[in-house]
Each structure stands twice: as structure tokens, then as C-alpha cells.
Write an enzyme that holds these catalytic residues in place. Structure first.
Site, PDB file in Angstrom:
ATOM      1  N   GLN A  88       0.836  -1.199   0.000  1.00 54.46           N
ATOM      2  CA  GLN A  88       0.000   0.000   0.000  1.00 54.46           C
ATOM      3  C   GLN A  88       0.870   1.248   0.000  1.00 54.46           C
ATOM      4  O   GLN A  88       1.904   1.281   0.677  1.00 54.46           O
ATOM      5  CB  GLN A  88      -0.885   0.002   1.245  1.00 54.46           C
ATOM      6  CG  GLN A  88      -1.851   1.177   1.286  1.00 54.46           C
ATOM      7  CD  GLN A  88      -2.600   1.274   2.598  1.00 54.46           C
ATOM      8  OE1 GLN A  88      -1.998   1.500   3.638  1.00 54.46           O
ATOM      9  NE2 GLN A  88      -3.911   1.113   2.545  1.00 54.46           N
ATOM     10  N   CYS A 125      -6.001   7.123   5.672  1.00 57.64           N
ATOM     11  CA  CYS A 125      -5.244   7.377   6.900  1.00 57.64           C
ATOM     12  C   CYS A 125      -5.822   8.618   7.597  1.00 57.64           C
ATOM     13  O   CYS A 125      -5.943   9.681   6.987  1.00 57.64           O
ATOM     14  CB  CYS A 125      -3.765   7.570   6.580  1.00 57.64           C
ATOM     15  SG  CYS A 125      -2.788   7.723   8.091  1.00 57.64           S
ATOM     16  N   LYS A 136      -8.287   2.193  -0.895  1.00 57.69           N
ATOM     17  CA  LYS A 136      -8.967   2.044   0.398  1.00 57.69           C
ATOM     18  C   LYS A 136      -9.260   3.444   0.915  1.00 57.69           C
ATOM     19  O   LYS A 136      -8.349   4.276   0.980  1.00 57.69           O
ATOM     20  CB  LYS A 136      -8.030   1.291   1.348  1.00 57.69           C
ATOM     21  CG  LYS A 136      -8.567   1.042   2.739  1.00 57.69           C
ATOM     22  CD  LYS A 136      -7.677   0.017   3.444  1.00 57.69           C
ATOM     23  CE  LYS A 136      -8.121  -0.250   4.863  1.00 57.69           C
ATOM     24  NZ  LYS A 136      -7.736   0.807   5.796  1.00 57.69           N
ATOM     25  N   HIS A 168     -14.080   2.009   4.262  1.00 58.36           N
ATOM     26  CA  HIS A 168     -14.179   1.960   5.725  1.00 58.36           C
ATOM     27  C   HIS A 168     -15.054   3.143   6.130  1.00 58.36           C
ATOM     28  O   HIS A 168     -14.589   4.288   6.136  1.00 58.36           O
ATOM     29  CB  HIS A 168     -12.764   2.073   6.326  1.00 58.36           C
ATOM     30  CG  HIS A 168     -12.755   2.170   7.816  1.00 58.36           C
ATOM     31  ND1 HIS A 168     -13.487   1.336   8.608  1.00 58.36           N
ATOM     32  CD2 HIS A 168     -12.105   2.993   8.660  1.00 58.36           C
ATOM     33  CE1 HIS A 168     -13.295   1.652   9.877  1.00 58.36           C
ATOM     34  NE2 HIS A 168     -12.456   2.652   9.936  1.00 58.36           N
ATOM     35  N   GLY A 182      -9.449  -6.234  10.041  1.00 56.35           N
ATOM     36  CA  GLY A 182      -8.178  -5.925  10.706  1.00 56.35           C
ATOM     37  C   GLY A 182      -8.164  -6.385  12.147  1.00 56.35           C
ATOM     38  O   GLY A 182      -7.757  -7.500  12.471  1.00 56.35           O
ATOM     39  N   ARG A 183      -8.688  -5.522  13.036  1.00 58.17           N
ATOM     40  CA  ARG A 183      -8.582  -5.800  14.467  1.00 58.17           C
ATOM     41  C   ARG A 183      -9.278  -7.085  14.875  1.00 58.17           C
ATOM     42  O   ARG A 183      -8.826  -7.759  15.814  1.00 58.17           O
ATOM     43  CB  ARG A 183      -9.119  -4.593  15.251  1.00 58.17           C
ATOM     44  CG  ARG A 183      -8.196  -3.379  15.107  1.00 58.17           C
ATOM     45  CD  ARG A 183      -8.872  -2.115  15.549  1.00 58.17           C
ATOM     46  NE  ARG A 183     -10.059  -1.837  14.744  1.00 58.17           N
ATOM     47  CZ  ARG A 183     -10.947  -0.913  15.015  1.00 58.17           C
ATOM     48  NH1 ARG A 183     -10.811  -0.162  16.067  1.00 58.17           N
ATOM     49  NH2 ARG A 183     -11.998  -0.713  14.227  1.00 58.17           N
TER      50      ARG A 183
HETATM   51  C1  LIG Z   1      -3.030   0.305  14.669  1.00 58.44           C
HETATM   52  C2  LIG Z   1      -3.667   0.516  13.332  1.00 58.44           C
HETATM   53  C3  LIG Z   1      -2.868   0.692  12.203  1.00 58.44           C
HETATM   54  C4  LIG Z   1      -3.451   0.886  10.929  1.00 58.44           C
HETATM   55  N1  LIG Z   1      -2.642   1.014   9.821  1.00 58.44           N
HETATM   56  C5  LIG Z   1      -3.221   1.170   8.588  1.00 58.44           C
HETATM   57  C6  LIG Z   1      -2.434   1.244   7.395  1.00 58.44           C
HETATM   58  O1  LIG Z   1      -1.198   1.152   7.391  1.00 58.44           O
HETATM   59  N2  LIG Z   1      -3.091   1.431   6.221  1.00 58.44           N
HETATM   60  C7  LIG Z   1      -4.476   1.498   6.144  1.00 58.44           C
HETATM   61  O2  LIG Z   1      -5.031   1.635   5.060  1.00 58.44           O
HETATM   62  N3  LIG Z   1      -5.225   1.413   7.261  1.00 58.44           N
HETATM   63  C8  LIG Z   1      -4.645   1.226   8.447  1.00 58.44           C
HETATM   64  N4  LIG Z   1      -5.433   1.088   9.554  1.00 58.44           N
HETATM   65  C9  LIG Z   1      -6.905   0.980   9.373  1.00 58.44           C
HETATM   66  C10 LIG Z   1      -7.315  -0.493   9.176  1.00 58.44           C
HETATM   67  O3  LIG Z   1      -6.748  -1.019   8.000  1.00 58.44           O
HETATM   68  C11 LIG Z   1      -8.839  -0.666   9.110  1.00 58.44           C
HETATM   69  O4  LIG Z   1      -9.325   0.136   8.072  1.00 58.44           O
HETATM   70  C12 LIG Z   1      -9.510  -0.265  10.411  1.00 58.44           C
HETATM   71  O5  LIG Z   1      -8.849  -0.820  11.524  1.00 58.44           O
HETATM   72  C13 LIG Z   1     -10.981  -0.735  10.408  1.00 58.44           C
HETATM   73  O6  LIG Z   1     -11.066  -2.121  10.213  1.00 58.44           O
HETATM   74  P1  LIG Z   1     -11.234  -3.158  11.448  1.00 58.44           P
HETATM   75  O7  LIG Z   1     -12.378  -2.641  12.287  1.00 58.44           O
HETATM   76  O8  LIG Z   1     -11.526  -4.484  10.809  1.00 58.44           O
HETATM   77  O9  LIG Z   1      -9.953  -3.138  12.222  1.00 58.44           O
HETATM   78  C14 LIG Z   1      -4.867   0.926  10.816  1.00 58.44           C
HETATM   79  C15 LIG Z   1      -5.660   0.759  11.958  1.00 58.44           C
HETATM   80  C16 LIG Z   1      -5.088   0.566  13.206  1.00 58.44           C
HETATM   81  C17 LIG Z   1      -5.978   0.374  14.411  1.00 58.44           C
END
Ligand SMILES: Cc1cc2nc3c(=O)[nH]c(=O)nc-3n(C[C@H](O)[C@H](O)[C@H](O)COP(=O)(O)O)c2cc1C
Length: 329
Positions: free
Chosen positions: A83, A113, A152, A181, A237-238
């Protein structure tokens, strides 16, 4: 990944292994190459692992840790997509040239971001809000390179209606995936992702949209599928940090309690072994494991009770002594 392999993968996913296509969201500081490698080895369930962003740092260079994360030798045999987080065409070129050098054929553009450090520089959601610059970046990405490009994005910086204006710009380019998102940047990761916003965008946009945000169980997928017919592509993700088996379960695999425990123990041992090899410094390894447990503990009945002794450990040796018994709590 070549186009033929990509199309083949989608067909296999849709017709053979159940319907759901589930990708890993990039999580800077968590889903690095060590995590991806261990997860893929133990669970093998994720369709595409999105690598956390690379960006232009001091001296117009990519930070070492980010560069190491995209190196092909660290991602062998794993379906990854890197990415890029950029503010303008110059930054894009620097990052895209590097990825081309490393032989990548796919790339994901970060328009989500939320951190002010990035958005104030015009990166992430900042770029989403700057239509003229966004078009310049996309023109360059689609005309000067032959990547398969996915994107994204969030709903906007502050106003969640921004995306309904910007979607025409995005829809004018042949993205392989549009990943939404539904939160504003101001919301960061707080509250609930706005599923209604996703449903509205999916119905206004005449092409598939990948859903991302707060997916934790099959009921979450069902609820969105009730509102968006044919929704089968997800990014999580989480949820995977909390429950590393989640994607296997969502794809219909069933595990006994003993199997679950065994797989989780295997995965954690592998993570620990690999981080000890890669990070070397015991303090860094301990910190890393604590970060993972801040999420992983949430899959237990009493997260605070599980996390407390881990948080208190001041030496890696102590952590290694206590963690196996905590796993079976
Ligand atoms: C600690 C952390 C780091 C993240 N780093 C990125 C990243 O490098 N690139 C990105 O597009 N989103 C990043 N995100 C967002 C996640 O990819 C994702 O969109 C967000 O956590 C919602 O999805 P989830 O509820 O399934 O975690 C990050 C989120 C968190 C909490």
C-alpha cells in the site's frame, strides 16, 4: 500477482471454498511480515494480506522498517498487496518506482489514513478531499504504470457526505477493488463504523465495494448482506488480532475448544519465536507481544484479568514463563 492468477483466485473463492473473500486490513505496527508469515503458516485462510503503507520519509527515502516489510524475500509464498500513502505525484512516483523495482504487479492506494500528521500533509483522507491532486495522482498511477490498482478510503475528513462527491472521481478509474471503511478521519477508530453509509454508497455505485470496519462474527456479515445483496468481499483488521481464527470460522470451518486452543498456542509460539529472531532485543520482543495481547486478550471472557499479568511482566523471560498458562484461562 498476475491478472490471470487474480481472476482464477476469485473464481476459486466464489465457487469452491464458500462464497466469502476475506482480506487482511493493513495495521501499521501489527500486521508486519512476521505476523503475516506466521498467520499464513498456521491458518492459511486469508485471501489477500494488505501490507501496511509505505510513505516518503526523511531524505526522500522510505523508512527502513517499511521497506523491509515490502521486500519480496520477506513475503515469499504469501498473497500480499503493498500500500502507498502519498500526497502528490512526486511522492507517488518515488513509491511506485520502488515497488516496480521489487517486481510488484498490484498496489493499493491509501485514501483513508486519519492521522493529522498525514492528512495535514495532504496524505490519506487529506488526498481524498483534494480532488485536483487526487486526479493528478490517479492519472499518473493509471497511465504511467501497469499495476493492478485498488483503493482504500474513508467517508471524509469531518463530513461523512464527502465520499458521495468524490466517488465520481474514483469511479472514473478502473480500480480492481474499492475498499470502503465508513468512518470519517475525525472519528479515528472510535464508535461503530457506519454501515448505513456503506449500504448507501454500495447502492449508488454500480460496482462491487469491499466492506471494512468492525467485523467480528458471522452475524456482522449477515447484517450487511441483508442490506446489500451479493456482498461477499470483506476486509478485516482488528477482528483478526483479537481472534486469529476468525477468517477460518467465517469461511465455515469449525473447531472444537481443544483445536482452537491448540491453534492459538501454535500461532503465539510461532510469533514469539519469529520476533525473537527478527528483533533480537528482548525488550522489543516483549513490547511487541504486549501489543498483540492488548487485542488478543479481548477474545477471553475477562480481558482485563488476562491482560494484567502480561502488562506487568518487565522481562521477556517472565512473559515466556506465564503466557502458556494464561492462554488456557
Ligand atoms: C493500529 C492501526 C494501524 C493501521 N494502519 C493502517 C495502514 O497502514 N493502512 C491502512 O489503510 N489502514 C490502516 N489502519 C486501518 C485499518 O486497515 C482498518 O481500516 C480499520 O482498523 C478498520 O477495520 P477493522 O475494524 O476491521 O480493524 C490501521 C488501523 C489501526 C488500528
Amino acid at each position: 500477482m498476475g491478472l490471470a492468477t487474480f481472476v482464477c483466485k476469485i473464481v476459486i473463492n466464489v465457487f469452491m471454498s464458500g462464497k466469502e473473500i476475506i482480506d487482511l486490513a493493513p495495521l501499521q505496527g501489527f500486521t508486519d511480515f512476521v505476523f503475516r508469515r506466521c498467520h499464513h503458516q498456521v491458518f492459511g485462510s486469508i485471501d489477500t494480506y494488505y501490507i501496511p503503507y509505505i510513505s516518503v520519509g526523511k531524505g526522500k527515502k522510505i523508512r527502513n522498517s517499511q521497506y523491509r516489510d515490502v521486500l519480496p524475500e520477506n513475503n515469499q509464498g504469501i498473497p500480499v498487496v503493498p500500500q502507498v500513502l502519498c500526497a502528490n505525484v512526486d511522492e507517488l512516483r518515488l513509491l511506485a518506482d520502488e515497488l516496480k523495482q521489487l517486481n510488484y504487479s498490484s498496489v493499493n492506494l491509501n485514501l483513508g489514513c486519519p492521522y493529522p500528521m498525514a492528512t495535514k500533509r495532504g496524505r490519506g483522507t487529506g488526498l481524498l478531499e483534494n480532488d485536483e491532486m487526487l486526479r493528478a495522482v490517479l492519472d499518473c498511477l493509471f497511465s504511467d504504470y501497469d499495476f493492478q490498482v485498488s483503493v482504500k478510503f474513508r467517508s471524509g475528513l469531518v463530513d461523512d457526505q464527502t465520499i458521495f462527491k468524490e466517488i465520481d472521481t474514483l469511479a472514473a478509474y478502473p480500480f480492481s477493488q474499492l475498499i470502503f471503511h465508513p468512518r470519517t478521519a475525525r472519528q479515528m477508530y472510535k464508535g461503530q463504523a457506519n454501515r448505513d453509509l456503506f449500504v448507501r454508497l454500495a447502492s449508488e455505485l454500480n460496482r462491487p465495494l469491499v466492506y471494512n470496519g468492525d467485523l467480528a462474527n458471522a452475524g456482522d456479515l449477515d447484517a450487511i448482506q441483508q442490506a446489500v445483496a451479493g456482498q461477499h468481499h470483506w476486509m478485516i483488521g482488528r477482528g483478526v488480532l483479537i481472534n486469529p481464527l476468525l477468517v477460518n470460522q467465517l469461511k465455515g470451518e469449525e473447531f472444537s475448544d481443544a483445536q482452537e486452543l491448540n491453534l492459538k498456542a501454535q500461532f503465539h509460539q510461532l510469533l514469539l519465536d519469529n520476533y525473537r529472531e527478527v528483533l533480537q532485543d528482548d525488550g522489543h520482543v516483549l513490547l511487541k507481544m504486549k501489543q498483540f495481547w492488548s487485542y488478543f486478550s479481548q477474545s477471553f471472557e475477562n480481558p482485563a484479568k488476562v491482560f494484567k499479568p502480561i502488562k506487568k511482566a518487565t522481562k521477556l523471560a517472565r512473559y515466556m514463563e506465564i503466557y502458556p498458562s494464561i492462554l488456557s484461562m
